[in-house]
Write an enzyme that holds these catalytic residues in place. Structure first.
Site, PDB file in Angstrom:
ATOM      1  N   ASP A  60       0.869  -1.173   0.000  1.00 32.88           N
ATOM      2  CA  ASP A  60       0.000   0.000   0.000  1.00 32.88           C
ATOM      3  C   ASP A  60       0.908   1.224   0.000  1.00 32.88           C
ATOM      4  OD1 ASP A  60      -1.638   2.146   0.593  1.00 32.88           O
ATOM      5  OD2 ASP A  60      -2.867   1.041   2.028  1.00 32.88           O
ATOM      6  N   VAL A  61       0.899   1.989  -1.099  1.00 26.49           N
ATOM      7  CA  VAL A  61       1.845   3.108  -1.205  1.00 26.49           C
ATOM      8  C   VAL A  61       1.544   4.234  -0.215  1.00 26.49           C
ATOM      9  CG1 VAL A  61       2.419   2.680  -3.640  1.00 26.49           C
ATOM     10  CG2 VAL A  61       0.606   4.326  -3.058  1.00 26.49           C
ATOM     11  N   ASN A  87       3.251   5.230 -10.151  1.00 25.44           N
ATOM     12  CA  ASN A  87       2.047   5.165 -10.994  1.00 25.44           C
ATOM     13  C   ASN A  87       0.766   4.980 -10.190  1.00 25.44           C
ATOM     14  OD1 ASN A  87       0.458   4.336 -13.562  1.00 25.44           O
ATOM     15  ND2 ASN A  87       0.352   2.495 -12.262  1.00 25.44           N
ATOM     16  N   TYR A 153      -8.021  15.095  -6.324  1.00 24.33           N
ATOM     17  CA  TYR A 153      -7.176  14.579  -7.406  1.00 24.33           C
ATOM     18  C   TYR A 153      -6.294  15.703  -7.971  1.00 24.33           C
ATOM     19  CZ  TYR A 153      -5.948  11.760 -11.523  1.00 24.33           C
ATOM     20  OH  TYR A 153      -5.267  11.054 -12.495  1.00 24.33           O
ATOM     21  N   LYS A 157      -2.244  15.700  -7.654  1.00 29.09           N
ATOM     22  CA  LYS A 157      -1.417  15.631  -8.861  1.00 29.09           C
ATOM     23  C   LYS A 157      -0.548  16.885  -9.001  1.00 29.09           C
ATOM     24  CE  LYS A 157      -2.458  11.585 -10.530  1.00 29.09           C
ATOM     25  NZ  LYS A 157      -1.440  10.526 -10.633  1.00 29.09           N
ATOM     26  N   THR A 188      -8.676   2.810 -19.059  1.00 29.91           N
ATOM     27  CA  THR A 188      -8.444   1.943 -17.897  1.00 29.91           C
ATOM     28  C   THR A 188      -9.661   1.989 -16.979  1.00 29.91           C
ATOM     29  OG1 THR A 188      -7.559   3.701 -16.508  1.00 29.91           O
ATOM     30  CG2 THR A 188      -5.976   2.551 -17.927  1.00 29.91           C
TER      31      THR A 188
HETATM   32  P1  NAP Z   1      -6.348   2.060 -12.587  1.00 27.33           P
HETATM   33  O1  NAP Z   1      -6.579   1.108 -13.699  1.00 27.33           O
HETATM   34  O2  NAP Z   1      -7.443   2.404 -11.672  1.00 27.33           O
HETATM   35  O3  NAP Z   1      -5.072   1.515 -11.769  1.00 27.33           O
HETATM   36  C1  NAP Z   1      -4.646   2.139 -10.587  1.00 27.33           C
HETATM   37  C2  NAP Z   1      -3.570   1.281  -9.963  1.00 27.33           C
HETATM   38  O4  NAP Z   1      -3.137   1.920  -8.746  1.00 27.33           O
HETATM   39  C3  NAP Z   1      -4.048  -0.103  -9.609  1.00 27.33           C
HETATM   40  O5  NAP Z   1      -3.049  -1.054  -9.914  1.00 27.33           O
HETATM   41  C4  NAP Z   1      -4.245  -0.017  -8.104  1.00 27.33           C
HETATM   42  O6  NAP Z   1      -4.023  -1.285  -7.513  1.00 27.33           O
HETATM   43  C5  NAP Z   1      -3.124   0.948  -7.730  1.00 27.33           C
HETATM   44  N1  NAP Z   1      -3.314   1.571  -6.423  1.00 27.33           N
HETATM   45  C6  NAP Z   1      -4.336   2.376  -6.019  1.00 27.33           C
HETATM   46  N2  NAP Z   1      -4.173   2.696  -4.719  1.00 27.33           N
HETATM   47  C7  NAP Z   1      -3.034   2.069  -4.303  1.00 27.33           C
HETATM   48  C8  NAP Z   1      -2.351   2.002  -3.063  1.00 27.33           C
HETATM   49  N3  NAP Z   1      -2.801   2.646  -1.967  1.00 27.33           N
HETATM   50  N4  NAP Z   1      -1.217   1.288  -2.987  1.00 27.33           N
HETATM   51  C9  NAP Z   1      -0.751   0.618  -4.081  1.00 27.33           C
HETATM   52  N5  NAP Z   1      -1.344   0.639  -5.278  1.00 27.33           N
HETATM   53  C10 NAP Z   1      -2.492   1.357  -5.379  1.00 27.33           C
HETATM   54  O7  NAP Z   1      -5.839   3.462 -13.155  1.00 27.33           O
HETATM   55  P2  NAP Z   1      -4.806   3.894 -14.293  1.00 27.33           P
HETATM   56  O8  NAP Z   1      -5.555   4.683 -15.261  1.00 27.33           O
HETATM   57  O9  NAP Z   1      -3.962   2.767 -14.739  1.00 27.33           O
HETATM   58  O10 NAP Z   1      -3.944   4.932 -13.439  1.00 27.33           O
HETATM   59  C11 NAP Z   1      -2.551   4.840 -13.222  1.00 27.33           C
HETATM   60  C12 NAP Z   1      -2.013   6.244 -12.966  1.00 27.33           C
HETATM   61  O11 NAP Z   1      -2.238   7.063 -14.119  1.00 27.33           O
HETATM   62  C13 NAP Z   1      -2.685   6.967 -11.794  1.00 27.33           C
HETATM   63  O12 NAP Z   1      -1.716   7.696 -11.067  1.00 27.33           O
HETATM   64  C14 NAP Z   1      -3.626   7.937 -12.488  1.00 27.33           C
HETATM   65  O13 NAP Z   1      -3.918   9.041 -11.680  1.00 27.33           O
HETATM   66  C15 NAP Z   1      -2.828   8.286 -13.710  1.00 27.33           C
HETATM   67  N6  NAP Z   1      -3.604   8.849 -14.809  1.00 27.33           N
HETATM   68  C16 NAP Z   1      -4.563   8.097 -15.419  1.00 27.33           C
HETATM   69  C17 NAP Z   1      -5.282   8.655 -16.469  1.00 27.33           C
HETATM   70  C18 NAP Z   1      -6.355   7.889 -17.201  1.00 27.33           C
HETATM   71  O14 NAP Z   1      -7.027   8.483 -18.060  1.00 27.33           O
HETATM   72  N7  NAP Z   1      -6.557   6.604 -16.926  1.00 27.33           N
HETATM   73  C19 NAP Z   1      -5.026   9.978 -16.879  1.00 27.33           C
HETATM   74  C20 NAP Z   1      -4.043  10.709 -16.231  1.00 27.33           C
HETATM   75  C21 NAP Z   1      -3.326  10.127 -15.211  1.00 27.33           C
HETATM   76  P3  NAP Z   1      -4.785  -1.829  -6.193  1.00 27.33           P
HETATM   77  O15 NAP Z   1      -6.164  -1.269  -6.198  1.00 27.33           O
HETATM   78  O16 NAP Z   1      -4.707  -3.304  -6.382  1.00 27.33           O
HETATM   79  O17 NAP Z   1      -3.955  -1.359  -5.047  1.00 27.33           O
END
Ligand code: NAP
Length: 251
Positions: A60-61, A87, A153, A157, A188
């Site tokens: 858990d980060v 990430n 958020y 960020k 995602t």
């Molecule tokens: P996602 O599919 O919801 O994946 C999020 C990941 O973060 C999951 O593997 C989740 O795993 C992990 N996570 C969440 N809380 C955590 C915690 N406390 N400790 C460890 N791991 C944790 O989202 P994604 O789109 O791939 O997002 C990845 C990154 O990209 C994020 O930082 C997000 O803000 C950024 N981002 C995404 C988008 C977009 O459009 N998707 C756009 C801009 C930025 P568990 O739940 O298993 O812990």
């Protein structure tokens, strides 16, 4: 032997989405990948699928001891820490600031902002002692633009983007390459949660407008190369047409 042979890449939030895709791509490029997330079963399955070059560690980060212990376990297993990808992130609790739940709001900061700080705090001494390393942090357009329902958020960020600048300021002279990546919108689970909220313009976007996670992985791989050195300490936007052309990604 790929370009990352003998290198260790530590990826938080590797259970799905951008993190899981990046784990596959870095492993494909020959790297040892360390997969972190709270969902132990998912990262164990992914590690088993990738093979012996992958190590899954439930983490858990938002807990510094989890992050620090995982990093030391990674170094003990693979012998180095070359790339850290901050990430892991959450979009919930989506809510108007005036009616938001203070504890839940703070938990998002613990993950999205303090989680990034913890990754840098644990990695920098290890990397500096080894002569250097790369720290990549996933940012967002929300770091620079206010969006309804996303105060937690946007604030987290924005803070994480500043941490990249701080890590560069203090670490560049010691071999630390710190960069941020704003990926645009990516197909995602996070975008599914955003769509369901219907609270702001991002939630109204067509699914086809989101880029695949593999594009983000490709950008992250490129950011580990000297070709990206002109952006050290800064944030790269994957919406930028010049960057897309450089990475040979479709516009
Ligand atoms: P996602 O599919 O919801 O994946 C999020 C990941 O973060 C999951 O593997 C989740 O795993 C992990 N996570 C969440 N809380 C955590 C915690 N406390 N400790 C460890 N791991 C944790 O989202 P994604 O789109 O791939 O997002 C990845 C990154 O990209 C994020 O930082 C997000 O803000 C950024 N981002 C995404 C988008 C977009 O459009 N998707 C756009 C801009 C930025 P568990 O739940 O298993 O812990």
């Amino acid at each position: 032997m790929g370009e990352f042979a003998g290198k260790t890449i530590f990826i938080t939030g590797a259970s799905r989405g951008i993190g899981a895709s990046s784990a596959r791509e870095f492993a494909e490029a020959g790297g040892n990948v360390v997969l972190l997330a709270r969902s132990g079963a998912l990262i164990n399955d992914l590690a088993a699928d990738i093979g012996p070059s992958a190590l899954a560690i439930t983490c858990d980060v938002s807990r510094y001891s989890d992050v620090e212990t995982a990093m030391h376990t990674a170094v003990a297993k693979f012998g180095s820490l070359d790339v850290v990808i901050n990430n892991a992130g959450v979009i919930e609790p989506i809510s108007a600031l005036a009616t938001s739940d203070p504890d839940a709001w703070g938990q998002a900061i613990d993950i999205n902002l303090k989680g990034v700080y913890y990754g840098m705090r644990a990695a920098m001494p290890i990397m500096q002692a080894a002569g250097g390393g790369t720290i990549l942090t996933i940012s967002s357009g929300a770091a620079h633009t206010a969006l309804e329902g996303w105060s937690h958020y946007c604030a987290s960020k924005a803070g994480a983007a500043m941490l990249t600048r701080c890590a560069h300021l203090e670490g560049a002279g010691k071999g630390i390459r710190a960069l941020g990546l704003s990926p645009g919108t990516v197909a995602t689970e996070m975008q599914r949660e955003i769509k369901a909220s219907a609270i702001n313009p991002v939630s109204l976007m067509d699914w086809e407008d989101h880029i695949p996670p593999a594009w983000v992985a490709k950008a992250l791989i490129w950011m580990c190369t000297p070709d990206a050195d002109e952006f050290l300490g800064q944030e790269i936007a994957l919406r930028d047409e010049d960057i897309r052309a450089r990475l040979e990604l479709a516009s």
